[in-house]
Design a protein around this motif. Structure first.
Motif, PDB file in Angstrom:
ATOM      1  N   GLY A  82       9.153  15.369  -7.460  1.00 44.29           N
ATOM      2  CA  GLY A  82       9.555  14.029  -7.088  1.00 44.29           C
ATOM      3  C   GLY A  82       9.517  13.126  -8.308  1.00 44.29           C
ATOM      4  O   GLY A  82       8.634  13.261  -9.155  1.00 44.29           O
ATOM      5  N   GLN A  83      10.454  12.218  -8.411  1.00 38.48           N
ATOM      6  CA  GLN A  83      10.418  11.254  -9.498  1.00 38.48           C
ATOM      7  C   GLN A  83      10.986   9.931  -9.025  1.00 38.48           C
ATOM      8  O   GLN A  83      11.593   9.843  -7.953  1.00 38.48           O
ATOM      9  N   GLY A 133       0.786  -1.224   0.000  1.00 35.04           N
ATOM     10  CA  GLY A 133       0.000   0.000   0.000  1.00 35.04           C
ATOM     11  C   GLY A 133       0.816   1.270   0.000  1.00 35.04           C
ATOM     12  O   GLY A 133       0.289   2.356   0.298  1.00 35.04           O
ATOM     13  N   VAL A 134       2.115   1.164  -0.357  1.00 34.78           N
ATOM     14  CA  VAL A 134       2.963   2.357  -0.346  1.00 34.78           C
ATOM     15  C   VAL A 134       3.781   2.443  -1.640  1.00 34.78           C
ATOM     16  O   VAL A 134       4.982   2.726  -1.612  1.00 34.78           O
ATOM     17  N   GLY A 135       3.122   2.192  -2.766  1.00 35.32           N
ATOM     18  CA  GLY A 135       3.786   2.347  -4.044  1.00 35.32           C
ATOM     19  C   GLY A 135       4.065   3.806  -4.345  1.00 35.32           C
ATOM     20  O   GLY A 135       3.671   4.708  -3.598  1.00 35.32           O
ATOM     21  N   PRO A 136       4.754   4.085  -5.452  1.00 35.05           N
ATOM     22  CA  PRO A 136       5.120   5.470  -5.780  1.00 35.05           C
ATOM     23  C   PRO A 136       3.947   6.425  -5.831  1.00 35.05           C
ATOM     24  O   PRO A 136       4.076   7.586  -5.417  1.00 35.05           O
ATOM     25  N   ASN A 137       2.790   5.994  -6.338  1.00 40.18           N
ATOM     26  CA  ASN A 137       1.636   6.897  -6.382  1.00 40.18           C
ATOM     27  C   ASN A 137       1.240   7.360  -4.993  1.00 40.18           C
ATOM     28  O   ASN A 137       0.971   8.543  -4.755  1.00 40.18           O
ATOM     29  N   THR A 138       1.219   6.422  -4.059  1.00 36.60           N
ATOM     30  CA  THR A 138       0.875   6.758  -2.681  1.00 36.60           C
ATOM     31  C   THR A 138       1.942   7.629  -2.048  1.00 36.60           C
ATOM     32  O   THR A 138       1.642   8.637  -1.377  1.00 36.60           O
ATOM     33  N   GLU A 170       1.621  11.059  -3.215  1.00 35.70           N
ATOM     34  CA  GLU A 170       0.477  11.743  -2.599  1.00 35.70           C
ATOM     35  C   GLU A 170       0.899  12.309  -1.243  1.00 35.70           C
ATOM     36  O   GLU A 170       0.512  13.427  -0.882  1.00 35.70           O
ATOM     37  N   TRP A 171       1.696  11.542  -0.519  1.00 34.05           N
ATOM     38  CA  TRP A 171       2.174  12.003   0.778  1.00 34.05           C
ATOM     39  C   TRP A 171       3.181  13.137   0.638  1.00 34.05           C
ATOM     40  O   TRP A 171       3.195  14.065   1.442  1.00 34.05           O
ATOM     41  N   ASN A 172       4.026  13.020  -0.369  1.00 31.43           N
ATOM     42  CA  ASN A 172       5.094  14.006  -0.561  1.00 31.43           C
ATOM     43  C   ASN A 172       5.410  14.108  -2.052  1.00 31.43           C
ATOM     44  O   ASN A 172       6.182  13.302  -2.582  1.00 31.43           O
TER      45      ASN A 172
END
Length: 404
Positions: A194-195, A106-111, A114-116
């Motif tokens: 971010g990338q 549940g912490v892939g790059p999209n997530t 979203e956080w940062n």
């Protein structure tokens, strides 16, 4: 002095070598690295290889250098919330799980973005985040095989060989640090926020190997392993043993240095031979050159070879073992082997050397959970909340932990 990266915060979810080395290299220059380990399963590098007198693995001491250690189950809901707080205040996240592990947690790059939205994410995997081999498990040796390194190492009539250190993982650590800095530079210049830096372990060696591909595609030449000589043997040199048993590597990278080498081992007759007037012509007669060097070196002692080579400004370098490295005058002068107060184990210090903002070794790898309490406190968690998280198994702390 403070390191040039002293305001850079990195969250490390890496394990073993490749990802953690990227973070370690940047930590040498001041980056604040928070390494996350599971409360139930620490990084295997803590136990792999020989142990120091204090029972701690020496490989861990250097890969865990300068890092704060947080023991956290980031896959639980509570742990995920803590990870989010860390990510929101971080510049970089490093991970080297198999592709899909972050997404399933549940912490892939999209997530993460979203956080940062400004977060740089270094993703290290065996074969990359996409492609037909994406899900194939891999280790460093598989990468060394795929890159062509193993194929070019060893004797012509013998098997391919791996080098004597984890070349794929180590070069990936270096390339990962480069990728992070490139992404940070792009963010600073406003060309990207971010990338994701997607780095396959085999690609790092592939890029550094480089020349076999243009040799084949541009010159229709396929390099082959060649024992004590270079795979393509385009310049004189190789590995030779003196009469008193010392191994030397001899090399010459230009026509001028090659002429000096030939004059040292064979006098004017060899150096002025028309077959050796250019490197291109020399490459067609490299066996003659190799044999001449071999005859010269094997019939003389180390001191005799060094004296004759010095007289002709030719290059012959003694092959050092680890004991030699730790006492070598030049290495010691450069300050390349360092330690910290109260620690017997020495490691290789920060490289490269910067004149105004040099790197520093602050501490060696710390125990599991050594900084959990202080990290959580800095995130705003109360003592009671930290205790509750520990009792529930989401976090673990080391009793009597201190702040590094």
């Amino acid at each position: 002095m403070t390191g040039p990266l002293n305001q850079l915060r990195i969250v490390e979810l890496g394990h073993v070598i490749a990802g953690p080395l990227s973070a370690a290299l940047l930590s040498d220059f001041g980056a604040d690295v928070i390494k996350i380990e599971s409360p139930s399963r620490t990084d295997m590098m803590r136990d792999l290889g020989p142990k120091a007198e204090d029972g701690v693995g020496v490989w861990w001491k250097t890969l865990g250098r300068n890092k704060k250690i947080l023991s956290l189950n980031w896959k639980s809901a509570e742990g995920r919330d803590i990870l989010r707080k860390l990510v929101e205040g971080a510049d970089v996240l490093v991970e080297n799980f198999r592709p899909g592990v972050l997404e399933r947690g549940g912490v892939g790059p999209n997530t993460l973005h979203e956080w940062n939205p400004d977060l740089i994410i270094l993703r290290v995997s065996g074969y990359g985040q996409d492609g037909p081999m994406r899900d194939v498990p891999a280790f460093g040796r598989a990468a060394e095989a795929m890159s062509g390194l193993a194929h070019l190492t060893g004797f012509t009539d013998g098997p391919p060989m791996h080098p004597g250190f984890p070349a794929a993982d180590s070069t990936t650590g270096l390339m990962g640090a480069l990728g992070i800095m490139l992404a940070l530079f792009a963010r600073e210049k406003g060309s990207a926020r971010g990338q994701v830096v997607d780095l396959a372990v085999f690609e790092s060696l592939l890029r550094l190997m480089d020349y076999p591909v243009p040799a084949l595609t541009g010159a229709n030449h396929s390099p082959r392993r060649n024992g004590l000589r270079q795979p393509m043997d385009f310049a004189p040199g190789g590995m030779f043993r003196t009469s008193d048993g010392v191994w030397l590597t001899v090399s010459a990278g230009s026509a001028e240095t090659a002429q000096r080498l030939l004059r040292a081992v064979g006098g004017d007759a060899l150096a002025d031979d028309p077959r050796f007037s250019t490197l291109a012509e020399m490459s067609s007669h490299m066996t003659v050159v190799f044999d001449a060097i071999n005859d010269f070196v094997t019939q003389r002692t180390l001191s005799e070879v060094e004296a004759e080579f010095a007289r002709h400004d030719a290059v012959a370098s003694r092959v050092l073992n680890v004991e030699d490295i730790t006492t070598n005058e030049q290495i010691c002068h450069r300050g390349d082997i360092v330690s910290v107060d109260g620690e017997k184990t020495k490691v290789i210090g920060p490289i490269p050397h910067l004149s105004a903002t040099p790197g520093a070794l602050r501490w060696l790898g710390r125990p599991p959970g050594a900084d959990s309490r202080s990290i959580l406190h800095d995130l705003g968690f109360t003592k009671e909340r930290i205790t509750a998280l520990c009792e529930a198994g989401h976090v673990s702390v080391k009793d009597g932990e201190g702040t590094p």
